[in-house]
Design an enzyme around this catalytic site. Structure first.
Site, PDB file in Angstrom:
ATOM      1  N   CYS A 106       0.677  -1.287  -0.043  1.00 41.84           N
ATOM      2  CA  CYS A 106      -0.128  -0.031  -0.051  1.00 41.84           C
ATOM      3  C   CYS A 106       0.907   1.355   0.016  1.00 41.84           C
ATOM      4  O   CYS A 106       0.385   2.462  -0.399  1.00 41.84           O
ATOM      5  CB  CYS A 106      -1.013   0.090   1.236  1.00 41.84           C
ATOM      6  N   HIS A 151      -2.908   7.485   3.075  1.00 38.81           N
ATOM      7  CA  HIS A 151      -3.325   6.048   2.680  1.00 38.81           C
ATOM      8  C   HIS A 151      -4.586   5.766   3.293  1.00 38.81           C
ATOM      9  O   HIS A 151      -4.993   6.139   4.509  1.00 38.81           O
ATOM     10  CB  HIS A 151      -2.468   5.159   3.113  1.00 38.81           C
ATOM     11  N   ASN A 157     -10.152   0.878   0.812  1.00 39.85           N
ATOM     12  CA  ASN A 157      -8.644   0.853   0.492  1.00 39.85           C
ATOM     13  C   ASN A 157      -8.349   0.054  -0.621  1.00 39.85           C
ATOM     14  O   ASN A 157      -8.416  -0.883  -0.749  1.00 39.85           O
ATOM     15  CB  ASN A 157      -7.976   0.109   1.749  1.00 39.85           C
TER      16      ASN A 157
HETATM   17  N1  COA Z   1     -18.176  -7.199  10.922  1.00 37.00           N
HETATM   18  C1  COA Z   1     -18.513  -7.648  12.034  1.00 37.00           C
HETATM   19  N2  COA Z   1     -17.700  -8.097  12.997  1.00 37.00           N
HETATM   20  C2  COA Z   1     -16.310  -8.287  12.746  1.00 37.00           C
HETATM   21  C3  COA Z   1     -15.858  -7.723  11.321  1.00 37.00           C
HETATM   22  C4  COA Z   1     -16.917  -7.374  10.430  1.00 37.00           C
HETATM   23  N3  COA Z   1     -16.519  -7.137   9.106  1.00 37.00           N
HETATM   24  N4  COA Z   1     -14.544  -7.970  11.287  1.00 37.00           N
HETATM   25  C5  COA Z   1     -14.075  -8.191  12.685  1.00 37.00           C
HETATM   26  N5  COA Z   1     -15.381  -8.575  13.318  1.00 37.00           N
HETATM   27  C6  COA Z   1     -15.245  -8.728  14.883  1.00 37.00           C
HETATM   28  C7  COA Z   1     -14.384  -9.484  15.390  1.00 37.00           C
HETATM   29  O1  COA Z   1     -14.479 -11.110  15.176  1.00 37.00           O
HETATM   30  C8  COA Z   1     -14.448  -9.340  16.753  1.00 37.00           C
HETATM   31  O2  COA Z   1     -15.371 -10.143  17.343  1.00 37.00           O
HETATM   32  P1  COA Z   1     -15.143 -10.936  18.770  1.00 37.00           P
HETATM   33  O3  COA Z   1     -14.999  -9.681  19.623  1.00 37.00           O
HETATM   34  O4  COA Z   1     -16.351 -11.428  18.944  1.00 37.00           O
HETATM   35  O5  COA Z   1     -13.878 -11.866  18.615  1.00 37.00           O
HETATM   36  C9  COA Z   1     -14.559  -8.012  16.958  1.00 37.00           C
HETATM   37  O6  COA Z   1     -15.249  -7.882  15.555  1.00 37.00           O
HETATM   38  C10 COA Z   1     -13.577  -6.858  17.200  1.00 37.00           C
HETATM   39  O7  COA Z   1     -12.647  -7.407  16.272  1.00 37.00           O
HETATM   40  P2  COA Z   1     -11.199  -6.565  16.322  1.00 37.00           P
HETATM   41  O8  COA Z   1     -10.074  -7.161  15.171  1.00 37.00           O
HETATM   42  O9  COA Z   1     -10.906  -6.122  17.646  1.00 37.00           O
HETATM   43  O10 COA Z   1     -11.741  -5.089  15.373  1.00 37.00           O
HETATM   44  P3  COA Z   1     -11.321  -3.903  15.212  1.00 37.00           P
HETATM   45  O11 COA Z   1     -11.848  -2.596  15.741  1.00 37.00           O
HETATM   46  O12 COA Z   1      -9.679  -3.852  15.538  1.00 37.00           O
HETATM   47  O13 COA Z   1     -11.458  -3.678  13.444  1.00 37.00           O
HETATM   48  C11 COA Z   1     -10.254  -4.058  11.520  1.00 37.00           C
HETATM   49  C12 COA Z   1     -10.640  -4.642  12.771  1.00 37.00           C
HETATM   50  C13 COA Z   1      -9.471  -4.845  10.874  1.00 37.00           C
HETATM   51  C14 COA Z   1     -11.310  -3.115  10.685  1.00 37.00           C
HETATM   52  C15 COA Z   1      -9.038  -2.933  12.080  1.00 37.00           C
HETATM   53  O14 COA Z   1      -8.333  -3.566  12.860  1.00 37.00           O
HETATM   54  C16 COA Z   1      -8.241  -2.397  11.096  1.00 37.00           C
HETATM   55  O15 COA Z   1      -8.611  -1.383  10.159  1.00 37.00           O
HETATM   56  N6  COA Z   1      -7.084  -2.377  11.118  1.00 37.00           N
HETATM   57  C17 COA Z   1      -5.972  -1.913  10.365  1.00 37.00           C
HETATM   58  C18 COA Z   1      -6.273  -2.682   8.915  1.00 37.00           C
HETATM   59  C19 COA Z   1      -5.378  -1.983   7.890  1.00 37.00           C
HETATM   60  O16 COA Z   1      -5.079  -0.881   8.116  1.00 37.00           O
HETATM   61  N7  COA Z   1      -5.170  -2.674   6.903  1.00 37.00           N
HETATM   62  C20 COA Z   1      -4.475  -2.120   5.646  1.00 37.00           C
HETATM   63  C21 COA Z   1      -2.871  -2.205   5.757  1.00 37.00           C
HETATM   64  S1  COA Z   1      -2.397  -1.153   4.305  1.00 37.00           S
END
Ligand code: COA
Length: 317
Positions: free
Chosen positions: A110, A244, A274
């Protein structure tokens, strides 16, 4: 010798996939995706490769720059999701637009567009190149696991392009790599060799969401501070920051830590998700075409991603 941006262009495929569409495929909801990520809808290609999209972005950038393809002397493209390993996106664009210059691809996930821009800027600084085309293009939908709700809801397809030339407007840049696959990696499966014994995971974006989130916020803050220090300005002196687009909460956290108002940050993740290496180029193009920019504005671009990698630069408009 530095560079100037002569023209920018972007292209997004037509098909819109909403959060509700995804909620029919995986266990998620529009509300969760809007709140936790900030995406409302994304564009997904149905019949265009990363290179096809890059061609359209390139044509728009050439038009904005007021030059023709045969004047180009270099093409550098960033991608991780072209349909073919070769010819690369750069080479395919070269053929499609009618250019005859050297063309090659870089892969820095990215952060790729800013690595490509810095590479092209270095070629121009070396001398002998008048016009270069820099591309970021992704059909990232091809490498997602569409059953994994924590990744497939984030991304979208698209392409962005800059035409650059010698000038004095690329004030500084900073590239960062911390070789690691713990937070984010994209294996390509085992391949065809009957001799290879090492196990390789299936093709897909594998991501530890929270670790990637923390890396992203830290890199935006550190990289913006570094490029500002390099030219003796404060982050508050920046007119706009083009980050980004990975998660709107990443941008909000970084803005707070930098003490900058959210309005300075270009945000379009709600519309496109993204788009990986295309994201900064698409966002900068939107800003450039918005009519908001004034001569002398200082604009920082900042990106982070797999590798792990990150990059930032400052452009004077
Ligand atoms: N819909 C509903 N629930 C979801 C979900 C979705 N699409 N994706 C994850 N969950 C759930 C998880 O299973 C978890 O459930 P649990 O508590 O029962 O285990 C809960 O939501 C929280 O998960 P978590 O991973 O802590 O969520 P988060 O707030 O960190 O959000 C991301 C997850 C991936 C959206 C976030 O961490 C993120 O954006 N990270 C950076 C990713 C990024 O920048 N990527 C590109 C890099 S170039």
């Amino acid at each position: 010798m530095s560079i100037q941006v002569l023209g920018t262009g972007a292209y997004l495929p037509e098909k819109i996939v909403t959060n509700d569409d995804l909620a029919q495929m995986v266990d998620t909801s529009d509300e969760w995706i809007r709140q936790r990520v900030g995406v409302v809808e994304r564009r997904i290609s149905v019949n265009e490769s990363a290179a096809d999209m890059a061609v359209k972005a390139a044509q728009r950038a050439l038009e904005a720059a007021g030059i023709t393809a045969d004047q180009l002397e270099l093409i550098v493209a960033a991608t991780v999701s072209n349909d073919e390993i070769c010819p690369g996106v750069g080479a395919q664009v070269q053929a499609a637009i009618g250019a005859s210059c050297p063309a090659f691809d870089v892969n820095s996930a990215c952060s790729g567009f800013l690595f490509a821009l810095d590479t092209a800027a270095a070629f121009i600084a070396r001398g002998g190149i008048r016009y270069a085309l820099v591309l970021g293009a992704e059909r990232i939908s091809r490498i997602l696991d569409w059953t994994d709700r924590s990744t497939c809801i984030i991304f979208g397809d698209g392409a962005g392009a800059f035409v650059i030339a010698p000038g004095e407007n690329y004030l500084t840049s900073h590239l960062f790599t911390k070789g690691s696959r713990e937070e984010l990696y994209i294996p390509m499966d085992k391949g065809n060799s009957p001799f290879y014994e090492k196990e390789v995971a299936p093709l897909a974006v594998h991501m530890s969401g929270q670790a990637t989130f923390k890396f992203a916020v830290r890199r935006i803050v550190d990289d913006i501070n570094i490029v500002c220090d390099q030219i003796g300005i404060k982050p508050a002196d920046l007119s706009y920051i083009v980050p980004h687009q990975a998660n709107v909460r990443i941008i909000d956290f970084a803005a707070k830590k930098l003490g900058l108002p959210a309005e300075k940050f270009v945000v379009n993740i709600d519309k496109y998700g993204n788009t990986s290496s295309a994201s900064v180029a698409i966002s900068f193009d939107e800003l450039a075409r918005s009519g908001k920019l004034k001569k002398g504005d200082l604009i920082a671009m900042v990106a982070f991603g797999g590798g792990l990698s990150s990059a930032a630069c400052i452009i004077k408009w």
